[in-house]
Design a protein around this motif. Structure first.
Motif, PDB file in Angstrom:
ATOM      1  N   THR A 188      41.980  39.166  46.274  1.00 14.64           N
ATOM      2  CA  THR A 188      43.365  38.435  46.612  1.00 14.64           C
ATOM      3  C   THR A 188      43.049  36.991  46.729  1.00 14.64           C
ATOM      4  O   THR A 188      41.864  36.761  47.435  1.00 14.64           O
ATOM      5  CB  THR A 188      43.871  39.245  47.961  1.00 14.64           C
ATOM      6  N   LEU A 189      43.796  36.390  46.170  1.00  6.65           N
ATOM      7  CA  LEU A 189      43.721  35.101  46.452  1.00  6.65           C
ATOM      8  C   LEU A 189      45.135  34.580  46.944  1.00  6.65           C
ATOM      9  O   LEU A 189      46.065  34.718  46.434  1.00  6.65           O
ATOM     10  CB  LEU A 189      43.535  34.247  44.919  1.00  6.65           C
TER      11      LEU A 189
ATOM     12  N   LYS B  18      47.000  30.906  37.871  1.00  8.70           N
ATOM     13  CA  LYS B  18      46.393  31.972  36.836  1.00  8.70           C
ATOM     14  C   LYS B  18      44.848  31.340  36.687  1.00  8.70           C
ATOM     15  O   LYS B  18      43.923  31.960  36.870  1.00  8.70           O
ATOM     16  CB  LYS B  18      46.926  32.116  35.568  1.00  8.70           C
TER      17      LYS B  18
ATOM     18  N   ASN C  35      43.047  32.041  40.049  1.00 15.15           N
ATOM     19  CA  ASN C  35      42.700  33.270  40.132  1.00 15.15           C
ATOM     20  C   ASN C  35      41.596  33.632  39.081  1.00 15.15           C
ATOM     21  O   ASN C  35      40.385  34.446  39.490  1.00 15.15           O
ATOM     22  CB  ASN C  35      43.885  34.340  39.611  1.00 15.15           C
TER      23      ASN C  35
ATOM     24  N   GLU D 103      38.024  35.306  40.125  1.00 16.06           N
ATOM     25  CA  GLU D 103      37.356  36.160  39.789  1.00 16.06           C
ATOM     26  C   GLU D 103      36.247  36.296  38.893  1.00 16.06           C
ATOM     27  O   GLU D 103      35.140  37.125  39.146  1.00 16.06           O
ATOM     28  CB  GLU D 103      38.682  36.959  38.856  1.00 16.06           C
TER      29      GLU D 103
END
Length: 165
Positions: free
Chosen positions: A2-3, A19, A22, A26
């Motif tokens: 979760t961001l 995006k 994220n 990740e």
């Protein structure tokens, strides 16, 4: 993963900054082989706000590009062997490891991209990757630590196709 993004200042971010953030978070966790789901907070702030935080938390009276606030203390950089043993590190609702907070100064991202001659997207991604390493116990106080952080930053960004323009 979760961001949590607090996007207060987004002027000049002419790409999908959510995006990209994220993807970088990740990929950082993947490259570092982080063993559990994680949670990271990202705040996009003004020069005034980051100046206040830099003064308050680091006693440095100037604007900076990014601040990292790790919530985990590591025995060594990237040593995640103990992570699953400490319930206090987990968000009670999501059971994700709360890695910490990244505070990014959007105007500085834009300024530094221009100074370094690459895209705003690249500078933004670089600073998030850099901060993710800090949130995972890495630092750049000694030369060997600096070299390892630089290597990992390059791996993360290269894997995402966000090289130097």
């Amino acid at each position: 993963m979760t961001l949590l993004i607090d996007d207060l200042i987004t002027d000049g971010l002419d790409f999908d900054y959510v995006k990209v953030a994220n993807d970088v978070v990740e990929e950082s966790l993947r490259v570092l082989k982080f063993p559990l789901p994680a949670q990271v907070s990202l705040s996009l702030v003004s020069e005034e706000e980051i100046h206040v935080e830099n003064q308050e938390f680091r006693n440095v009276d100037r604007v900076t590009d990014v601040l990292s606030f790790p919530m985990v203390e590591y025995p060594a950089p990237g040593d995640f062997s103990f992570i699953g043993d400490d319930e206090d590190l987990l968000d009670p609702d999501t059971k994700e490891v709360m890695l910490g907070d990244i505070v990014l100064c959007t105007p500085r991202v834009i300024q530094q991209a221009d100074e370094f001659g690459h895209s705003v997207k690249r500078e933004y991604a670089f600073l998030i990757a850099h901060s993710m390493l800090h949130l995972c116990g890495y630092d750049h106080v000694k030369d060997d630590e600096t070299k390892e952080m630089e290597r990992l930053q390059d791996v993360i960004l290269d894997n995402l196709g966000i090289g130097r323009d």
